[in-house]
Design a protein around this motif. Structure first.
Motif, mmCIF file in Angstrom:
data_model
loop_
_atom_site.group_PDB
_atom_site.id
_atom_site.type_symbol
_atom_site.label_atom_id
_atom_site.label_comp_id
_atom_site.label_asym_id
_atom_site.label_seq_id
_atom_site.Cartn_x
_atom_site.Cartn_y
_atom_site.Cartn_z
ATOM 1 N N SER A 104 0.692 -1.249 0.079
ATOM 2 C CA SER A 104 -0.028 0.004 0.040
ATOM 3 C C SER A 104 0.889 1.357 -0.118
ATOM 4 O O SER A 104 2.029 1.165 0.481
ATOM 5 N N HIS A 105 0.267 2.161 -0.718
ATOM 6 C CA HIS A 105 1.187 3.441 -0.701
ATOM 7 C C HIS A 105 2.586 3.583 -1.110
ATOM 8 O O HIS A 105 3.359 4.042 -0.577
ATOM 9 N N CYS A 106 2.494 2.745 -2.228
ATOM 10 C CA CYS A 106 3.879 2.433 -2.993
ATOM 11 C C CYS A 106 3.977 2.677 -4.328
ATOM 12 O O CYS A 106 2.951 2.736 -5.115
ATOM 13 N N CYS A 107 5.262 2.998 -4.833
ATOM 14 C CA CYS A 107 5.347 3.374 -6.073
ATOM 15 C C CYS A 107 6.114 2.328 -6.984
ATOM 16 O O CYS A 107 7.261 1.973 -6.588
ATOM 17 N N PHE A 108 5.589 1.660 -8.030
ATOM 18 C CA PHE A 108 6.172 0.624 -8.560
ATOM 19 C C PHE A 108 5.669 0.442 -10.145
ATOM 20 O O PHE A 108 4.149 0.833 -10.186
ATOM 21 N N LEU A 109 6.105 -0.237 -10.819
ATOM 22 C CA LEU A 109 5.628 -0.148 -12.315
ATOM 23 C C LEU A 109 4.259 -1.179 -12.232
ATOM 24 O O LEU A 109 3.657 -0.605 -13.230
ATOM 25 N N GLU A 110 4.192 -2.204 -11.635
ATOM 26 C CA GLU A 110 3.107 -3.131 -11.647
ATOM 27 C C GLU A 110 2.130 -2.585 -10.676
ATOM 28 O O GLU A 110 1.021 -3.526 -10.682
#
Length: 376
Positions: free
Chosen positions: A294-300
């Motif tokens: 949660s509340h993360c930044c990633f390509l997928e």
């Protein structure tokens, strides 16, 4: 003091045998065996102190401001006769270019008595090379504000090894793990958390590491709970080798369907590649049941459930400021204010929350410096 250049067999520099209240300070150690070995448990009934009064626990040991050179078999380690240890602190010390083909680690934390945990703080592990973990093998240990760079694995044929740090039941807080690499099958920089205990990684930068058939951060058992909070895991690369191909270059686990309980919050996982293709997280659908992101930044991010996740370029600085957020980053004020963050600091020592909402990643974007004009 210097203890170096000693080539005899089994030549420990300092052995601590069932001691209490010991400080080792300002020593350079470069010998052909362990630098500092904790001991104190001889015989088959090592823990029966009534039967063996010569045995005992090493208590209240501080090692600080020391340097461990390239010949050390293991910098600080539990000896073969170490039954237990209590209140052991390794502080502000440097392990550099320890390179012994049959050594398992540059440093190892000792087993702890019930209710105690060894602590490693403000240490540097640079250019070390060993079997089980090039820099550090820690269990039940708190690792704080330490730096791991240029460490590698010396065993190209054992898949259960890690290049920089291997740890279980431990925490890593405000640390940097950068520029580490492995060899062949062991071509990875792993933060391991083994056994059925909690591992926590908080406010850490894990970046620009090179791996073989594993991701940068690999959780390797099915009985582990790992919490990854406000970290930046970026620009790590995995390269296929004879053991196979990694399923991701950022965070991963050993087998689909047997992943441990992993919670990832407020973390940037970006630009991690497998054979040149960006793969921040694995694509296995059945593993998502045990993974909370949660509340993360990633390509997928669009393929994973969880509030607040985004798949946008985090706009990280490069060079010496790598990992910090540029102005206009979508990760600014995009995190989840957790209970511990109110009075905490980020990796640079700045307040963890600026402008009321925490940022994603290990660095908080503070106020932009302005131009001050004073008129007299």
């Amino acid at each position: 003091r210097k203890l170096e250049g000693v080539l005899g067999p089994s030549t420990d520099a300092i052995d601590l045998d069932a001691v209490t209240n010991v400080v080792i300070r300002n020593v350079r150690i470069d010998v052909n065996d362990d630098g500092i070995a904790l001991k104190g448990g001889k015989g088959p009934d090592a823990n029966d102190f009534a039967k063996h009064p010569e045995n005992g626990v090493c208590r209240n040991v501080v090692v600080e401001d020391c340097t461990f050179g390239k010949m050390c078999f293991g910098g600080v380690t539990l000896g073969s006769e170490c039954f237990s240890a209590s209140n052991v602190v390794l502080r502000n010390s440097r392990f550099e270019n320890c390179s012994v083909a049959n050594s398992d680690y540059a440093a190892q934390s000792p087993p702890a008595e019930r209710g105690t945990r060894p602590r490693i703080e403000y240490c540097q592990f640079v250019g070390n090379k060993a079997l089980a973990a090039g820099a550090l093998y820690a269990k039940n240990t708190d690792i704080y504000r330490s730096h791991f760079e240029g460490n590698s694995d010396a065993n190209a044929n054992n898949e259960s090894r890690a290049a920089a740090v291997r740890f279980g039941q431990s925490s890593m807080t405000e640390c940097t793990v950068v520029g580490n690499s492995g060899q062949d099958v062991l071509g990875f920089d792993q933060i391991w958390s083994s056994d059925a205990y909690v591992g926590a990684i908080t406010n850490c930068l894990i970046a620009n590491n090179t791996s073989g058939a594993r991701p940068a951060l690999d959780v390797n058992t099915s009985n582990t709970r790992v919490d990854i909070v406000n970290c930046t895991i970026a620009n790590n690369r995995s390269v296929s080798n004879k053991s196979g191909t990694a399923k991701s270059g950022g965070i991963g686990w050993l087998k689909p369907g047997t992943a441990p309980r992993v919670t990832v919050v407020n973390t940037i996982i970006w630009g991690n590649t497998v054979d040149g293709e960006v793969k921040d997280l694995p694509a296995d659908m059945d593993t998502k049941i045990t993974i909370s992101i949660s509340h993360c930044c990633f390509l997928e991010a669009d393929d994973w459930t969880g509030p607040g996740n985004i798949a946008k370029d985090p706009r990280l600085y490069s060079g010496r400021r790598f990992g910090m957020l540029r102005g206009g980053s979508p990760c600014i004020d995009a995190g989840d204010n957790l209970g511990w963050t109110a009075d905490a600091v980020d990796l640079a020592g700045a307040p963890r929350i600026y402008n009321k909402v925490i940022d994603m990643g290990c660095y908080e974007k503070g106020p932009t410096p302005g131009l001050l004009i004073q008129v007299k």
